[in-house]
Design a protein around this motif. Structure first.
Motif, short mmCIF file in Angstrom:
data_model
loop_
_atom_site.label_atom_id
_atom_site.label_comp_id
_atom_site.label_asym_id
_atom_site.label_seq_id
_atom_site.Cartn_x
_atom_site.Cartn_y
_atom_site.Cartn_z
N VAL A 106 0.85 -1.19 0.00
CA VAL A 106 0.00 0.00 0.00
C VAL A 106 0.89 1.24 0.00
N GLY A 107 0.25 2.40 -0.13
CA GLY A 107 0.98 3.65 -0.04
C GLY A 107 0.91 4.47 -1.31
N ILE A 108 1.83 5.42 -1.43
CA ILE A 108 1.87 6.36 -2.55
C ILE A 108 3.20 6.22 -3.27
N GLU A 109 3.14 6.02 -4.59
CA GLU A 109 4.34 5.82 -5.39
C GLU A 109 4.75 7.07 -6.16
N GLN A 110 3.85 8.00 -6.36
CA GLN A 110 4.18 9.21 -7.12
C GLN A 110 5.20 10.06 -6.38
N SER A 111 5.88 10.92 -7.13
CA SER A 111 6.85 11.81 -6.51
C SER A 111 6.12 12.88 -5.69
N ARG A 112 6.85 13.46 -4.77
CA ARG A 112 6.29 14.51 -3.93
C ARG A 112 5.85 15.71 -4.78
N ALA A 113 6.67 16.09 -5.74
CA ALA A 113 6.34 17.24 -6.58
C ALA A 113 5.06 16.99 -7.38
N SER A 114 4.91 15.78 -7.90
CA SER A 114 3.71 15.49 -8.69
C SER A 114 2.47 15.43 -7.81
N ILE A 115 2.62 14.97 -6.57
CA ILE A 115 1.49 14.95 -5.64
C ILE A 115 1.04 16.37 -5.33
N TYR A 116 1.98 17.26 -5.04
CA TYR A 116 1.65 18.65 -4.76
C TYR A 116 0.92 19.29 -5.94
N ALA A 117 1.45 19.07 -7.14
CA ALA A 117 0.84 19.67 -8.33
C ALA A 117 -0.56 19.12 -8.56
N ALA A 118 -0.71 17.82 -8.41
CA ALA A 118 -2.02 17.19 -8.62
C ALA A 118 -3.03 17.65 -7.58
N PHE A 119 -2.59 17.77 -6.33
CA PHE A 119 -3.50 18.21 -5.27
C PHE A 119 -4.06 19.59 -5.59
N LYS A 120 -3.20 20.51 -5.97
CA LYS A 120 -3.65 21.87 -6.26
C LYS A 120 -4.56 21.93 -7.49
N ALA A 121 -4.38 20.97 -8.40
CA ALA A 121 -5.19 20.96 -9.62
C ALA A 121 -6.52 20.23 -9.46
N GLU A 122 -6.59 19.27 -8.53
CA GLU A 122 -7.73 18.36 -8.49
C GLU A 122 -8.74 18.62 -7.38
N VAL A 123 -8.33 19.21 -6.27
CA VAL A 123 -9.29 19.42 -5.19
C VAL A 123 -9.98 20.77 -5.36
N PRO A 124 -11.21 20.92 -4.84
CA PRO A 124 -11.90 22.22 -4.92
C PRO A 124 -11.13 23.32 -4.21
N PRO A 125 -11.40 24.58 -4.55
CA PRO A 125 -10.64 25.70 -3.99
C PRO A 125 -10.59 25.72 -2.46
N GLU A 126 -11.68 25.31 -1.80
CA GLU A 126 -11.69 25.34 -0.33
C GLU A 126 -10.57 24.50 0.27
N PHE A 127 -10.17 23.45 -0.44
CA PHE A 127 -9.21 22.50 0.10
C PHE A 127 -7.76 22.82 -0.27
N VAL A 128 -7.57 23.67 -1.28
CA VAL A 128 -6.22 23.92 -1.79
C VAL A 128 -5.31 24.55 -0.75
N SER A 129 -5.87 25.36 0.14
CA SER A 129 -5.05 26.06 1.12
C SER A 129 -4.29 25.11 2.03
N GLY A 130 -4.73 23.86 2.12
CA GLY A 130 -4.01 22.88 2.92
C GLY A 130 -2.61 22.62 2.40
N ALA A 131 -2.37 22.98 1.13
CA ALA A 131 -1.06 22.77 0.51
C ALA A 131 -0.28 24.07 0.38
N ASP A 132 -0.64 25.09 1.15
CA ASP A 132 0.06 26.37 1.07
C ASP A 132 1.52 26.26 1.49
N SER A 133 1.81 25.34 2.41
CA SER A 133 3.18 25.18 2.90
C SER A 133 3.91 24.13 2.08
#
Length: 409
Positions: free
Chosen positions: A204-231
């Motif tokens: 189990v777990g996550i195989e993608q790179s950290r950079a690709s996870i950050y980019a995907a998160f900002k692109a895929e979640v609704p605006p309300e949730f994006v701020s969780g990735a501000d740091s």
């Protein structure tokens, strides 16, 4: 920092799941042939950071409860279980940061060539890169030895600039339960592979790179949730960021909760638990969802009345307050109700066990959905009760033979 004793060293949902599962496993072991007491499990920690960090820059700290003494203990690089004490904070070789001393309980991958995981309960395996995690040993209010874990909501926490993540586990004579988790945050990709006797293997777990996870998160979640990735240090769970009390999205689920409570004041909510062995039928009375058990004639009937109080947005996201109280049956009902709110299926019980029906409309926990979308076999701990309908990243085997922890970047 978050002050915890060892009983609360894991996410609330994980603790709840083990509270329900382990007694059943123990009962089964006493009724059936006794399981053998397996030895410490050889544990490999793989550096999958693709050169971003050398082995001596990846740190591991393992804490948990000694099954014999009940004491908070830590694990050395060669797998020895050592009792923790407040004196460790200032012992020779201690860590220091921001004028505070911390115990030096960790080790690097370069030092972990002979690591074995001993039997422990309520355990965490912290992994950090660049510097170790800082965990203060203390005596909790109940008199037990505990530790203060990372708390990004505390602006002075020594771990706020430390890139870290962790695994959660319990290992005892009934077997091993271990998982990756994004219940509180995401630091960097971790994978987990467990083998066991009889050909058991699960990854189990996550195989993608950290950079690709950050980019995907900002692109895929609704605006309300994006701020969780501000740091750049971590992606925070919604309940730890703008969905907390006093924050912009603190009422995110409120109208949906109101709608569900109004709906179930006019019709019953019927929930089957423990593999369908027990059935509960509930209806809202005021702010309370009042359940009565239905006798299925199978010998499992206990009877009685069971109460679930109306939750808040924070209760839903964090599995706390009204969704983390009462007796075992009430807590099991709260687990299912919390999961249904997070997945936006509270109004239709037929969809509770159908992952294809989840997260199809707002409000929903899109932070949790994201981790399922980006995890091996879509198994993830995106919120504390994500083990409902067996969608979490928990790996369980009665006889583990090897654990492989993959540290990505």
């Amino acid at each position: 920092m978050v002050t915890t004793n060892i009983q609360t060293a894991r996410s609330v949902g994980r603790r709840r799941m083990l509270a329900l599962v382990l007694p059943l496993a123990t009962l089964a072991a006493s009724v059936c042939a006794a399981l053998p007491a397996y030895a410490d499990v050889p544990t490999i920690v793989q550096n999958n950071t693709a050169g971003a960090f050398a082995d001596d820059q990846v740190y591991v700290t393992i804490l948990g409860k000694d099954p014999v003494t009940g004491n908070l203990s830590w694990v050395s690089a060669d797998g020895q279980l050592v009792a923790a004490s407040v004196g460790d904070n200032d012992a020779d070789g201690h860590l220091s940061k921001n004028g505070q001393n911390y115990p030096n309980h960790g080790f690097t991958l370069a030092q972990a060539q002979n690591l074995k995981l001993p039997k422990m309960s309520s355990g965490r395996i912290y992994v950090s890169v660049g510097e170790p995690v800082y965990l203060k040993i203390l005596v909790a209010a109940d008199g037990l030895t505990g530790f203060a874990g990372p708390n990004p909501q505390n602006p002075t926490d020594a771990n706020n600039d430390v890139k870290l993540d962790w695994y959660e586990f319990t290992y005892n004579d009934s077997g091993l339960w271990i998982n990756t988790t994004q219940v509180d945050q995401f630091g960097f990709p971790l994978t987990l592979n467990v083998t066991g006797e009889g050909g058991f293997q699960k990854r189990v777990g996550i195989e993608q790179s950290r950079a690709s996870i950050y980019a995907a998160f900002k692109a895929e979640v609704p605006p309300e949730f994006v701020s969780g990735a501000d740091s750049d240090t971590r992606i925070l769970a919604p309940g730890k960021s703008t969905f907390d009390t006093g924050q912009p999205n603190e009422h995110y689920f409120d109208s949906y909760i109101d709608q569900a409570w109004a709906d179930y004041s006019t019709r019953p909510l019927v929930i089957d638990l423990w593999g369908g062995a027990r059935r509960f039928s509930g209806q809202v009375q005021g702010t309370t969802l009042v359940f009565n058990e239905v006798d299925l004639g199978n010998g499992a009937y206990v009877g009685g009345q069971y109460l679930v109080q109306k939750p808040t947005t924070q209760d839903v996201l964090e599995a706390k307050g009204s969704l983390a109280q009462g007796n075992d049956a009430e807590k099991a009902l709260e687990t299912q109700i919390s999961a249904a709110f997070n997945r936006h299926v509270i109004s239709d019980v037929s969809k509770w066990s159908d992952p294809t029906a989840w997260y199809q409309a707002a409000p929903a926990n899109y932070y949790a959905r994201f981790w399922h979308d980006h995890s091996i076999d879509r198994l993830a701990y995106g919120f504390a009760y994500d083990d409902a309908q067996e969608q979490s990243s928990t790996v369980n085997t009665a006889a583990p033979t090897q654990i492989t922890l993959g540290v990505g970047w």
